[in-house]
Design a protein around this motif. Structure first.
Motif, PDB file in Angstrom:
ATOM      1  N   SER A  89      32.408  41.455  41.247  1.00 33.05           N
ATOM      2  CA  SER A  89      32.703  41.939  42.597  1.00 33.05           C
ATOM      3  C   SER A  89      34.196  42.078  42.847  1.00 33.05           C
ATOM      4  CB  SER A  89      32.090  41.016  43.666  1.00 33.05           C
ATOM      5  OG  SER A  89      30.690  40.943  43.513  1.00 33.05           O
ATOM      6  N   ILE A  90      34.958  42.244  41.770  1.00 33.75           N
ATOM      7  CA  ILE A  90      36.392  42.511  41.871  1.00 33.75           C
ATOM      8  C   ILE A  90      36.671  43.807  41.122  1.00 33.75           C
ATOM      9  CG2 ILE A  90      38.727  41.748  41.319  1.00 33.75           C
ATOM     10  CD1 ILE A  90      37.428  39.991  43.385  1.00 33.75           C
ATOM     11  N   SER A  91      37.277  44.772  41.806  1.00 32.61           N
ATOM     12  CA  SER A  91      37.650  46.024  41.143  1.00 32.61           C
ATOM     13  C   SER A  91      39.161  46.072  41.006  1.00 32.61           C
ATOM     14  CB  SER A  91      37.147  47.237  41.926  1.00 32.61           C
ATOM     15  OG  SER A  91      37.764  47.319  43.194  1.00 32.61           O
ATOM     16  N   TYR A  92      39.605  46.827  40.009  1.00 30.32           N
ATOM     17  CA  TYR A  92      41.032  46.904  39.711  1.00 30.32           C
ATOM     18  C   TYR A  92      41.343  48.311  39.233  1.00 30.32           C
ATOM     19  CZ  TYR A  92      45.523  45.796  37.424  1.00 30.32           C
ATOM     20  OH  TYR A  92      46.836  45.769  37.034  1.00 30.32           O
ATOM     21  N   HIS A  93      42.361  48.912  39.852  1.00 28.45           N
ATOM     22  CA  HIS A  93      42.743  50.275  39.486  1.00 28.45           C
ATOM     23  C   HIS A  93      44.253  50.409  39.622  1.00 28.45           C
ATOM     24  CE1 HIS A  93      42.587  54.622  39.066  1.00 28.45           C
ATOM     25  NE2 HIS A  93      43.282  54.741  40.177  1.00 28.45           N
ATOM     26  N   GLU A 106      47.539  53.045  39.488  1.00 27.17           N
ATOM     27  CA  GLU A 106      47.937  54.455  39.546  1.00 27.17           C
ATOM     28  C   GLU A 106      49.278  54.565  40.272  1.00 27.17           C
ATOM     29  OE1 GLU A 106      46.266  58.765  41.259  1.00 27.17           O
ATOM     30  OE2 GLU A 106      45.037  56.968  41.389  1.00 27.17           O
ATOM     31  N   GLY A 107      50.153  55.373  39.726  1.00 26.70           N
ATOM     32  CA  GLY A 107      51.426  55.628  40.384  1.00 26.70           C
ATOM     33  C   GLY A 107      52.284  54.407  40.582  1.00 26.70           C
ATOM     34  N   GLY A 108      52.188  53.455  39.667  1.00 20.38           N
ATOM     35  CA  GLY A 108      53.002  52.251  39.769  1.00 20.38           C
ATOM     36  C   GLY A 108      52.426  51.169  40.653  1.00 20.38           C
ATOM     37  N   VAL A 109      51.238  51.413  41.235  1.00 16.64           N
ATOM     38  CA  VAL A 109      50.611  50.438  42.127  1.00 16.64           C
ATOM     39  C   VAL A 109      49.272  50.001  41.546  1.00 16.64           C
ATOM     40  CG1 VAL A 109      49.670  50.010  44.432  1.00 16.64           C
ATOM     41  CG2 VAL A 109      51.713  51.435  44.156  1.00 16.64           C
ATOM     42  N   ALA A 110      49.053  48.710  41.460  1.00 14.28           N
ATOM     43  CA  ALA A 110      47.755  48.166  41.064  1.00 14.28           C
ATOM     44  C   ALA A 110      46.996  47.774  42.323  1.00 14.28           C
ATOM     45  CB  ALA A 110      47.935  46.959  40.152  1.00 14.28           C
ATOM     46  N   LEU A 111      45.794  48.291  42.477  1.00 18.62           N
ATOM     47  CA  LEU A 111      44.942  47.957  43.617  1.00 18.62           C
ATOM     48  C   LEU A 111      43.844  47.010  43.143  1.00 18.62           C
ATOM     49  CD1 LEU A 111      43.794  48.163  46.470  1.00 18.62           C
ATOM     50  CD2 LEU A 111      42.712  50.328  45.800  1.00 18.62           C
ATOM     51  N   MET A 112      43.865  45.797  43.630  1.00 17.68           N
ATOM     52  CA  MET A 112      42.833  44.806  43.326  1.00 17.68           C
ATOM     53  C   MET A 112      41.997  44.588  44.584  1.00 17.68           C
ATOM     54  SD  MET A 112      43.246  40.954  41.728  1.00 17.68           S
ATOM     55  CE  MET A 112      44.010  40.226  43.180  1.00 17.68           C
ATOM     56  N   ARG A 113      40.708  44.871  44.474  1.00 21.49           N
ATOM     57  CA  ARG A 113      39.839  44.825  45.657  1.00 21.49           C
ATOM     58  C   ARG A 113      38.744  43.772  45.496  1.00 21.49           C
ATOM     59  NH1 ARG A 113      39.339  48.508  49.391  1.00 21.49           N
ATOM     60  NH2 ARG A 113      40.064  50.217  48.053  1.00 21.49           N
ATOM     61  N   MET A 114      38.618  42.924  46.497  1.00 19.94           N
ATOM     62  CA  MET A 114      37.461  42.040  46.606  1.00 19.94           C
ATOM     63  C   MET A 114      36.335  42.859  47.207  1.00 19.94           C
ATOM     64  SD  MET A 114      39.534  38.709  48.104  1.00 19.94           S
ATOM     65  CE  MET A 114      40.558  39.734  49.193  1.00 19.94           C
ATOM     66  N   ASP A 115      35.227  42.978  46.486  1.00 18.25           N
ATOM     67  CA  ASP A 115      34.182  43.930  46.879  1.00 18.25           C
ATOM     68  C   ASP A 115      32.805  43.269  46.842  1.00 18.25           C
ATOM     69  OD1 ASP A 115      32.880  46.207  47.577  1.00 18.25           O
ATOM     70  OD2 ASP A 115      33.318  47.316  45.742  1.00 18.25           O
ATOM     71  N   ARG A 116      32.617  42.355  47.749  1.00 12.52           N
ATOM     72  CA  ARG A 116      31.322  41.672  47.901  1.00 12.52           C
ATOM     73  C   ARG A 116      30.960  41.707  49.386  1.00 12.52           C
ATOM     74  NH1 ARG A 116      29.832  35.300  47.105  1.00 12.52           N
ATOM     75  NH2 ARG A 116      27.646  35.577  46.502  1.00 12.52           N
ATOM     76  N   ALA A 117      30.734  42.914  49.864  1.00 15.62           N
ATOM     77  CA  ALA A 117      30.605  43.147  51.298  1.00 15.62           C
ATOM     78  C   ALA A 117      29.450  42.379  51.924  1.00 15.62           C
ATOM     79  CB  ALA A 117      30.439  44.641  51.566  1.00 15.62           C
ATOM     80  N   ASP A 118      28.348  42.214  51.184  1.00 15.48           N
ATOM     81  CA  ASP A 118      27.169  41.549  51.749  1.00 15.48           C
ATOM     82  C   ASP A 118      27.432  40.084  52.068  1.00 15.48           C
ATOM     83  OD1 ASP A 118      27.350  41.236  48.930  1.00 15.48           O
ATOM     84  OD2 ASP A 118      25.329  40.410  48.884  1.00 15.48           O
ATOM     85  N   LYS A 119      28.459  39.499  51.434  1.00 17.35           N
ATOM     86  CA  LYS A 119      28.831  38.106  51.685  1.00 17.35           C
ATOM     87  C   LYS A 119      30.215  38.004  52.324  1.00 17.35           C
ATOM     88  CE  LYS A 119      25.124  36.322  49.834  1.00 17.35           C
ATOM     89  NZ  LYS A 119      24.125  35.554  50.644  1.00 17.35           N
ATOM     90  N   LYS A 120      30.673  39.106  52.891  1.00 22.56           N
ATOM     91  CA  LYS A 120      31.996  39.154  53.522  1.00 22.56           C
ATOM     92  C   LYS A 120      33.103  38.669  52.584  1.00 22.56           C
ATOM     93  CE  LYS A 120      30.301  38.814  58.273  1.00 22.56           C
ATOM     94  NZ  LYS A 120      30.372  38.098  59.563  1.00 22.56           N
ATOM     95  N   ASN A 121      32.929  39.028  51.320  1.00 22.35           N
ATOM     96  CA  ASN A 121      33.915  38.689  50.282  1.00 22.35           C
ATOM     97  C   ASN A 121      34.131  37.187  50.140  1.00 22.35           C
ATOM     98  OD1 ASN A 121      34.350  41.257  49.323  1.00 22.35           O
ATOM     99  ND2 ASN A 121      36.092  41.644  50.650  1.00 22.35           N
TER     100      ASN A 121
END
Length: 248
Positions: free
Chosen positions: A3-7, A9-24
């Motif tokens: 439930s963690i995504s990582y991307h 691009e353009g010098g920026v790393a986006l790390m997202r907590m993605d467990r919406a059903d449990k409010k992360n």
């Protein structure tokens, strides 16, 4: 699946907590994944900034209840949690946070390690450690008073009062408060602004502005020892029992 995504691009790393059903609510697996991503970003010379985000309506509701109960049985924060906290402290890249919705517990304390925090108007911030018979973590007992002042830190971390975004802005916990739908876009703008700056000068400036890392790491370890002792104590056991009873 963590439930963690990582991307990146353009010098920026986006790390997202993605467990919406449990409010992360963060599991140990999520902590481990975030620690690995932060370390990877820190070692990637092409990256200039790291953006930490949640999902609409939830930055993080704190620790996952089941993992927390397991931690209380073993008597500690858990190695993945400490790994993540140390990765936060050790990250040389500027950390930007996009907060939309609830931020509870570590969802608040991790913000003390971020260099710029954007929050939506509907965001709320709460650290109910004492209510659970526990103590603050993530070196928040050190960084909180320095950032907020001792009285406001006491209000947030000891009394456990819930702050709205306006209070968080006035206290200095967040940099920007904007309309809900524009939170992440604004955070991305800030991250891109960082990437346009000379990277070496930026890294040195961040290090100079931040508290001494050894001091912060020492406080994380000290808090963890108190946390461990409190987890085994009657106040925490009573609080967890009452919480589970209410859930049922």
């Amino acid at each position: 699946m963590t439930s963690i995504s990582y991307h990146a691009e353009g010098g920026v790393a986006l790390m997202r907590m993605d467990r919406a059903d449990k409010k992360n609510a963060l599991t140990l697996a999520m902590y481990s994944a975030m620690a690995r991503h932060l370390e990877a970003a820190n070692n990637d010379s092409a990256l200039r900034a790291v953006l930490i985000a949640g999902v609409p309506g939830a930055f993080s509701a704190g620790n996952d209840l089941q993992d927390f109960i397991a931690a209380s049985s073993s008597g500690g924060l858990g190695d993945p949690v400490l790994h993540f906290l140390r990765a936060l402290v050790g990250c040389n890249k500027p950390l930007v946070a996009a907060v939309d919705g609830v931020a509870v517990g570590v969802g608040v304390t991790m913000l003390l390690h971020c260099d710029y925090v954007v929050a939506s108007q509907r965001s709320t911030f709460a650290t109910p450690f004492v209510d659970l018979g526990l103590v603050p973590e993530a070196a928040s007992s050190l960084l909180g008073p320095r950032l907020l002042g001792p009285q406001r830190a006491f209000e947030l971390f000891a009394l456990g009062r819930r702050w709205d975004a306006r209070k968080a802005l006035s206290a200095g916990l967040i940099n920007d408060m904007i309309e809900d739908e524009g939170t992440e876009a604004r955070a991305i703008e800030v991250a891109r602004e960082i990437t346009a700056k000379p990277p070496n000068a930026m890294a040195i400036t961040k290090r100079l502005l931040r508290s001494d890392r050894d001091e912060v790491l020492a406080r994380i370890d000290e808090e963890a020892e108190h946390f461990k002792a409190c987890l085994r104590g009657p106040e925490a056991m009573q609080a967890f029992t009452a919480f589970m009873t209410r859930k049922k």
